[in-house]
Design a protein around this motif. Sequence first.
Motif, PDB file in Angstrom:
ATOM      1  N   TYR A   1      -8.425  -0.625   4.473  1.00  0.00           N
ATOM      2  CA  TYR A   1      -9.225  -0.695   3.029  1.00  0.00           C
ATOM      3  C   TYR A   1      -9.487  -2.028   2.686  1.00  0.00           C
ATOM      4  O   TYR A   1     -10.039  -1.977   1.825  1.00  0.00           O
ATOM      5  CB  TYR A   1      -8.469  -0.025   1.735  1.00  0.00           C
TER       6      TYR A   1
ATOM      7  N   SER B   1      -3.108   1.062  -6.811  1.00  0.00           N
ATOM      8  CA  SER B   1      -4.128   1.987  -7.488  1.00  0.00           C
ATOM      9  C   SER B   1      -3.137   2.039  -8.502  1.00  0.00           C
ATOM     10  O   SER B   1      -1.930   2.906  -8.126  1.00  0.00           O
ATOM     11  CB  SER B   1      -4.345   3.333  -6.658  1.00  0.00           C
TER      12      SER B   1
ATOM     13  N   GLY C   1       0.794  -1.024   0.334  1.00  0.00           N
ATOM     14  CA  GLY C   1      -0.121  -0.061  -0.003  1.00  0.00           C
ATOM     15  C   GLY C   1       1.252   1.580   0.529  1.00  0.00           C
ATOM     16  O   GLY C   1       0.151   1.765   0.734  1.00  0.00           O
TER      17      GLY C   1
HETATM   18  C1  LIG Z   1      -3.444   6.325   2.942  1.00  0.00           C
HETATM   19  S1  LIG Z   1      -2.738   5.223   2.122  1.00  0.00           S
HETATM   20  C2  LIG Z   1      -0.677   5.312   2.281  1.00  0.00           C
HETATM   21  C3  LIG Z   1       0.264   5.049   1.502  1.00  0.00           C
HETATM   22  C4  LIG Z   1       1.742   5.550   1.889  1.00  0.00           C
HETATM   23  N1  LIG Z   1       1.617   3.945   2.297  1.00  0.00           N
HETATM   24  C5  LIG Z   1       1.805   6.439   3.453  1.00  0.00           C
HETATM   25  O1  LIG Z   1       2.182   6.083   4.352  1.00  0.00           O
HETATM   26  O2  LIG Z   1       1.726   7.143   2.921  1.00  0.00           O
HETATM   27  C6  LIG Z   1      -2.942   3.884   1.332  1.00  0.00           C
HETATM   28  C7  LIG Z   1      -3.271   3.071   0.091  1.00  0.00           C
HETATM   29  O3  LIG Z   1      -3.242   1.979   0.140  1.00  0.00           O
HETATM   30  C8  LIG Z   1      -3.646   1.455  -1.357  1.00  0.00           C
HETATM   31  N2  LIG Z   1      -4.440   0.282  -1.402  1.00  0.00           N
HETATM   32  C9  LIG Z   1      -5.317   0.498  -0.789  1.00  0.00           C
HETATM   33  N3  LIG Z   1      -6.793  -0.983  -0.583  1.00  0.00           N
HETATM   34  C10 LIG Z   1      -5.182  -1.686  -0.956  1.00  0.00           C
HETATM   35  C11 LIG Z   1      -5.055  -3.320  -1.250  1.00  0.00           C
HETATM   36  N4  LIG Z   1      -5.742  -3.939  -1.355  1.00  0.00           N
HETATM   37  N5  LIG Z   1      -3.836  -4.361  -1.717  1.00  0.00           N
HETATM   38  C12 LIG Z   1      -2.945  -2.642  -1.797  1.00  0.00           C
HETATM   39  N6  LIG Z   1      -3.063  -1.241  -1.920  1.00  0.00           N
HETATM   40  C13 LIG Z   1      -4.427  -1.024  -1.387  1.00  0.00           C
HETATM   41  C14 LIG Z   1      -4.444   2.837  -1.927  1.00  0.00           C
HETATM   42  O4  LIG Z   1      -3.937   2.836  -3.347  1.00  0.00           O
HETATM   43  C15 LIG Z   1      -3.504   3.171  -1.032  1.00  0.00           C
HETATM   44  O5  LIG Z   1      -2.275   4.003  -2.028  1.00  0.00           O
END
Ligand SMILES: C[S@@+](CC[C@H](N)C(=O)[O-])C[C@H]1O[C@@H](n2cnc3c(N)ncnc32)[C@H](O)[C@@H]1O
Length: 229
Positions: A121, A76, A53
Amino acid sequence: MGILEDKDNARLFYRYFSRVYDTINPYIWDDRMRNQALEWFDADRDDRVLDVGAGTGFATEGLLNHVDEVYALDQSRGQFEQAFRKFGKHGKVRFHMGDAERLPFKDDSFDKLWSSGSIEYWPDPVAALREFRRVVKPGGTVLVVGPDYPKIRVFQKLADAIMLFYDAEEGEEMFREAGFEGTRHFIQQRHRGAPRAITSVATVPESDGPSDDPGVETDRDADSDATDD
Ligand SMILES: C[S@@+](CC[C@H](N)C(=O)[O-])C[C@H]1O[C@@H](n2cnc3c(N)ncnc32)[C@H](O)[C@@H]1O
């Protein structure tokens, strides 16, 4: 289950939110909190690290102060487009489009795994934590940052409607169900009154044993496996 604990909804949300993510994120999850979590993570320079993520790469950037290379996974494309601008597509960050609950890596591929701000998520966080145990070598570290459950009832209702929020007790239950013992949970907060983060640090049990075929799969990278947007 909250509206964003659905992979399609989360993907759609980040398709647009990615454009402002780096402007808004520091109000909730800032450098100081990230750097404190990096101390708990305690990575060595040559550790092979996966960031699940990874998004626009806020944590990835911090990780690169400690390790030479980071594997970054996200579902994403919009978020990764922002990360490509920071790191380039083919540099110290190896990008993989993918799902936290179904990691495209072989058993015992990594020394350490980091995931900040993403667990909220995932529809099945325990499945993802089991995946983390699978891809990290025995004795390796798994660090997960998520949103702490609010104390005030009206915020609890709002939180439950949006995504997963959990306290240390629920976090402990999830980690234990996924096969981790002795997980430590820390509460972090940018300032008084701001939303609180819960950071869990776990060790992969030694009893999991090494697999016959360790090594990172490299066939599903961001170029070949970009499925959304
Ligand atoms: C709040 S952002 C966090 C980004 C980064 N890790 C940070 O610390 O700023 C959450 C991220 O989780 C990703 N995400 C959500 N569900 C996911 C999944 N099932 N598998 C992979 N990535 C996921 C989203 O696309 C997003 O980029």
